[in-house]
Each structure stands twice: as structure tokens, then as C-alpha cells.
Write a protein that holds these residues in place. Structure first.
Motif, PDB file in Angstrom:
ATOM      1  N   GLN A  51       0.836  -1.201   0.000  1.00  0.00           N
ATOM      2  CA  GLN A  51       0.000   0.000   0.000  1.00  0.00           C
ATOM      3  C   GLN A  51       0.873   1.254   0.000  1.00  0.00           C
ATOM      4  O   GLN A  51       0.605   2.216  -0.736  1.00  0.00           O
ATOM      5  CB  GLN A  51      -0.914  -0.010   1.226  1.00  0.00           C
ATOM      6  CG  GLN A  51      -1.917   1.141   1.267  1.00  0.00           C
ATOM      7  CD  GLN A  51      -2.752   1.110   2.526  1.00  0.00           C
ATOM      8  OE1 GLN A  51      -2.221   1.200   3.638  1.00  0.00           O
ATOM      9  NE2 GLN A  51      -4.057   0.965   2.379  1.00  0.00           N
ATOM     10  N   LYS A  52       1.900   1.228   0.814  1.00  0.00           N
ATOM     11  CA  LYS A  52       2.833   2.356   0.878  1.00  0.00           C
ATOM     12  C   LYS A  52       3.680   2.431  -0.385  1.00  0.00           C
ATOM     13  O   LYS A  52       3.898   3.518  -0.942  1.00  0.00           O
ATOM     14  CB  LYS A  52       3.729   2.211   2.108  1.00  0.00           C
ATOM     15  CG  LYS A  52       4.680   3.372   2.315  1.00  0.00           C
ATOM     16  CD  LYS A  52       5.492   3.182   3.590  1.00  0.00           C
ATOM     17  CE  LYS A  52       6.449   4.358   3.799  1.00  0.00           C
ATOM     18  NZ  LYS A  52       7.248   4.193   5.051  1.00  0.00           N
ATOM     19  N   ARG A  53       4.132   1.276  -0.829  1.00  0.00           N
ATOM     20  CA  ARG A  53       5.001   1.218  -2.014  1.00  0.00           C
ATOM     21  C   ARG A  53       4.265   1.689  -3.267  1.00  0.00           C
ATOM     22  O   ARG A  53       4.858   2.318  -4.150  1.00  0.00           O
ATOM     23  CB  ARG A  53       5.479  -0.222  -2.206  1.00  0.00           C
ATOM     24  CG  ARG A  53       6.528  -0.408  -3.280  1.00  0.00           C
ATOM     25  CD  ARG A  53       7.900  -0.065  -2.774  1.00  0.00           C
ATOM     26  NE  ARG A  53       8.897  -0.177  -3.820  1.00  0.00           N
ATOM     27  CZ  ARG A  53      10.203  -0.073  -3.616  1.00  0.00           C
ATOM     28  NH1 ARG A  53      10.661   0.141  -2.394  1.00  0.00           N
ATOM     29  NH2 ARG A  53      11.053  -0.170  -4.615  1.00  0.00           N
ATOM     30  N   ARG A  54       2.968   1.414  -3.332  1.00  0.00           N
ATOM     31  CA  ARG A  54       2.166   1.776  -4.515  1.00  0.00           C
ATOM     32  C   ARG A  54       1.390   3.072  -4.309  1.00  0.00           C
ATOM     33  O   ARG A  54       0.434   3.357  -5.033  1.00  0.00           O
ATOM     34  CB  ARG A  54       1.192   0.647  -4.844  1.00  0.00           C
ATOM     35  CG  ARG A  54       1.860  -0.690  -5.175  1.00  0.00           C
ATOM     36  CD  ARG A  54       2.818  -0.587  -6.336  1.00  0.00           C
ATOM     37  NE  ARG A  54       3.379  -1.890  -6.707  1.00  0.00           N
ATOM     38  CZ  ARG A  54       4.291  -2.068  -7.648  1.00  0.00           C
ATOM     39  NH1 ARG A  54       4.764  -1.025  -8.319  1.00  0.00           N
ATOM     40  NH2 ARG A  54       4.747  -3.272  -7.923  1.00  0.00           N
ATOM     41  N   ASP A  55       1.809   3.852  -3.313  1.00  0.00           N
ATOM     42  CA  ASP A  55       1.210   5.173  -3.056  1.00  0.00           C
ATOM     43  C   ASP A  55      -0.306   5.112  -2.884  1.00  0.00           C
ATOM     44  O   ASP A  55      -1.041   5.987  -3.365  1.00  0.00           O
ATOM     45  CB  ASP A  55       1.565   6.143  -4.190  1.00  0.00           C
ATOM     46  CG  ASP A  55       3.060   6.392  -4.284  1.00  0.00           C
ATOM     47  OD1 ASP A  55       3.712   6.475  -3.222  1.00  0.00           O
ATOM     48  OD2 ASP A  55       3.582   6.481  -5.412  1.00  0.00           O
ATOM     49  N   GLY A  56      -0.778   4.059  -2.211  1.00  0.00           N
ATOM     50  CA  GLY A  56      -2.198   3.957  -1.910  1.00  0.00           C
ATOM     51  C   GLY A  56      -3.064   3.464  -3.049  1.00  0.00           C
ATOM     52  O   GLY A  56      -4.295   3.421  -2.917  1.00  0.00           O
ATOM     53  N   ASN A  57      -2.463   3.085  -4.170  1.00  0.00           N
ATOM     54  CA  ASN A  57      -3.236   2.564  -5.297  1.00  0.00           C
ATOM     55  C   ASN A  57      -3.709   1.149  -4.953  1.00  0.00           C
ATOM     56  O   ASN A  57      -2.911   0.219  -4.885  1.00  0.00           O
ATOM     57  CB  ASN A  57      -2.376   2.546  -6.566  1.00  0.00           C
ATOM     58  CG  ASN A  57      -3.167   2.147  -7.801  1.00  0.00           C
ATOM     59  OD1 ASN A  57      -3.789   1.095  -7.860  1.00  0.00           O
ATOM     60  ND2 ASN A  57      -3.143   3.015  -8.811  1.00  0.00           N
ATOM     61  N   TYR A  58      -5.008   1.005  -4.739  1.00  0.00           N
ATOM     62  CA  TYR A  58      -5.550  -0.262  -4.245  1.00  0.00           C
ATOM     63  C   TYR A  58      -5.309  -1.414  -5.222  1.00  0.00           C
ATOM     64  O   TYR A  58      -4.886  -2.508  -4.823  1.00  0.00           O
ATOM     65  CB  TYR A  58      -7.045  -0.121  -3.978  1.00  0.00           C
ATOM     66  CG  TYR A  58      -7.669  -1.369  -3.388  1.00  0.00           C
ATOM     67  CD1 TYR A  58      -7.557  -1.639  -2.030  1.00  0.00           C
ATOM     68  CD2 TYR A  58      -8.348  -2.277  -4.197  1.00  0.00           C
ATOM     69  CE1 TYR A  58      -8.118  -2.788  -1.480  1.00  0.00           C
ATOM     70  CE2 TYR A  58      -8.911  -3.430  -3.661  1.00  0.00           C
ATOM     71  CZ  TYR A  58      -8.787  -3.675  -2.306  1.00  0.00           C
ATOM     72  OH  TYR A  58      -9.332  -4.831  -1.777  1.00  0.00           O
ATOM     73  N   LYS A  59      -5.569  -1.167  -6.477  1.00  0.00           N
ATOM     74  CA  LYS A  59      -5.405  -2.216  -7.485  1.00  0.00           C
ATOM     75  C   LYS A  59      -3.962  -2.703  -7.548  1.00  0.00           C
ATOM     76  O   LYS A  59      -3.698  -3.913  -7.536  1.00  0.00           O
ATOM     77  CB  LYS A  59      -5.842  -1.697  -8.855  1.00  0.00           C
ATOM     78  CG  LYS A  59      -5.731  -2.730  -9.969  1.00  0.00           C
ATOM     79  CD  LYS A  59      -6.248  -2.151 -11.286  1.00  0.00           C
ATOM     80  CE  LYS A  59      -6.151  -3.178 -12.402  1.00  0.00           C
ATOM     81  NZ  LYS A  59      -6.680  -2.654 -13.687  1.00  0.00           N
ATOM     82  N   ASP A  60      -3.032  -1.773  -7.597  1.00  0.00           N
ATOM     83  CA  ASP A  60      -1.618  -2.149  -7.663  1.00  0.00           C
ATOM     84  C   ASP A  60      -1.173  -2.847  -6.381  1.00  0.00           C
ATOM     85  O   ASP A  60      -0.316  -3.735  -6.413  1.00  0.00           O
ATOM     86  CB  ASP A  60      -0.754  -0.911  -7.908  1.00  0.00           C
ATOM     87  CG  ASP A  60      -0.907  -0.375  -9.328  1.00  0.00           C
ATOM     88  OD1 ASP A  60      -1.582  -1.039 -10.140  1.00  0.00           O
ATOM     89  OD2 ASP A  60      -0.360   0.708  -9.620  1.00  0.00           O
TER      90      ASP A  60
END
Length: 229
Positions: free
Chosen positions: A129-138
Motif C-alpha cells: 500500500q505504501k510502495r504503490r502510493d495507496g493505489n488499491y489495485k496495484d
């Protein structure tokens, strides 16, 4: 001799067939889950809810292990409610060398200890979640395939399908969990009320026993006085 061989040919399939029906779980819809599966879903939800990932945790538990029915995948290898990747768990949480023996121990731990398995799953989700800047799908795709889906079309297709499954599971669980939680809480409430009533009845019986005069106390003793000589 030929008759014996022919008989064995017919008997072997009957005895060699695996009784897999004994361990077949229901993964179609939560309403078809047994009570243990429902408890697993509720546990996963409650564990992730404080971090805003309750439905996601429950959806992953449903997707990965059919809510606790299939706890190990030897081909990954992975284990537990959320099928945590065993080599990854060893690398992240232990100082042990990755050996077959340690893998067996960690796999057993993930299957036995739902709290540890949930910690591993939630830690992984929060990392992505942190690594993908909060992008849920990613985040969900990375939970399944790490970084590998970014530059590989085949793996990206697998990760995309995984995300779609989790998304659909979340939608279904948003309808199921509140209803089940209400029913579950009502059942617990009734059980608690029954226990409390039993305790009250026991206390009342004890009090009545203490206050009720005994038969020896109510009866006056009669003495026979011998006449003096």
C-alpha cells in the motif's frame, strides 16, 4: 493365476481411488460456508479492519484457502489462511537458513497460528500500500506477484485476474459480513444471557438454602424429666 490377475486389475482402481470428496470445501459463496469458514472470514475481517483492510483480508482468505479449508500449497510453497509464501516469510521474519526443515516448521506455524498468519498478510498489504502510493489495485496485484507483473505481460495478466477475483470477493463480503456479524453477535448475546440467568438462579438457590430454617431448628426438643426420688 490368470483369474487372480484379472481380479486384481478390477480391484486396484476401487481401492486406489483417493477420497478427495472428504476434504472438498465450498468456495462458491459465503452463504454456503460451514461455521468454521465463517469464523475464519470474520477473524480475517476483524484483524484487518483497524487498518482499513478488513474486507481485503477476508477476501484474500477466501481466495487463497477457501476460508481455511485448504491451508497449504506445495507448489508455491505457501501455507496458512492467506497462503503466505514460505521462503518470503523465512527471509522477512527469521534469521534461519532457508532449508527444507525450516520451511516445514514455518508452514506448520502459518497453519496453526492464525494471528501470525494474519500479521504476515497485513504487513505485506501495508508494505505494498505504501510502495504503490495507496493505489488499491496495484497493492493487490503486488500482494500476489510482487514487482514481477510490471514488466511481464503473462504475469501481469495473472495479477490482473487475481485483483478482479479479490475485488468481486470484497463486493460479496460487504453484503455477507454485516449480516453474519449481526447474527453471530445475537447468538453470543443469547448465550451470555442464558449463562447469566443460570448464575442468577444458582445464587438464588444458595441464598434460599441459607435463609431457610432447618428442620432441627424449627422443632422444639422435648425433654423427659425423671421424678426425683
Amino acid at each position: 493365476m490368470k483369474k487372480i490377475l484379472i481380479l486384481l486389475v478390477f480391484l486396484i482402481p476401487a481401492y486406489a481411488e483417493l477420497p478427495l470428496y472428504k476434504i472438498e470445501g465450498k468456495c462458491v459463496d459465503p452463504k454456503n460456508f460451514n461455521e468454521r469458514q465463517k469464523q475464519v472470514i470474520l477473524y480475517a475481517y476483524n484483524y484487518g479492519a483497524p487498518k482499513g483492510l478488513g474486507y481485503t483480508m477476508a477476501a484474500i482468505a477466501w481466495k487463497e484457502s477457501c476460508a481455511g479449508e485448504y491451508m497449504v500449497n506445495f507448489s508455491d510453497p505457501s501455507a496458512g489462511i492467506y497462503h503466505a509464501h514460505i521462503p518470503g516469510v523465512i527471509k522477512k521474519y527469521g534469521k534461519y537458513k532457508d532449508t527444507s526443515f525450516i520451511r516445514n516448521l514455518v508452514g506448520e506455524l502459518l497453519m496453526r497460528d492464525s494471528e501470525f498468519a494474519s500479521k504476515v498478510a497485513l504487513d505485506t498489504l501495508l508494505y505494498w500500500q505504501k510502495r504503490r502510493d495507496g493505489n488499491y489495485k496495484d497493492m493487490v496485484k503486488s500482494y500476489n506477484k510482487g514487482f514481477s507483473w510490471e514488466k511481464n505481460k503473462r504475469i501481469d495478466k495473472i495479477a490482473e485476474a487475481y485483483y478482479q477475483d479479490i475485488r468481486m470477493n470484497v463486493l460479496k463480503l460487504r453484503n455477507f459480513i454485516p449480516k453474519y456479524t449481526k447474527t453471530h453477535n445475537n447468538t453470543l448475546k443469547i448465550e451470555l444471557e442464558n449463562k447469566n440467568q443460570n448464575i442468577k438462579n444458582t445464587i438464588k438457590e444458595l441464598q434460599n438454602t441459607k435463609t431457610k430454617p432447618s428442620s432441627n431448628q424449627t422443632k422444639q426438643e422435648k425433654f423427659f424429666i425423671m421424678p426425683e426420688p
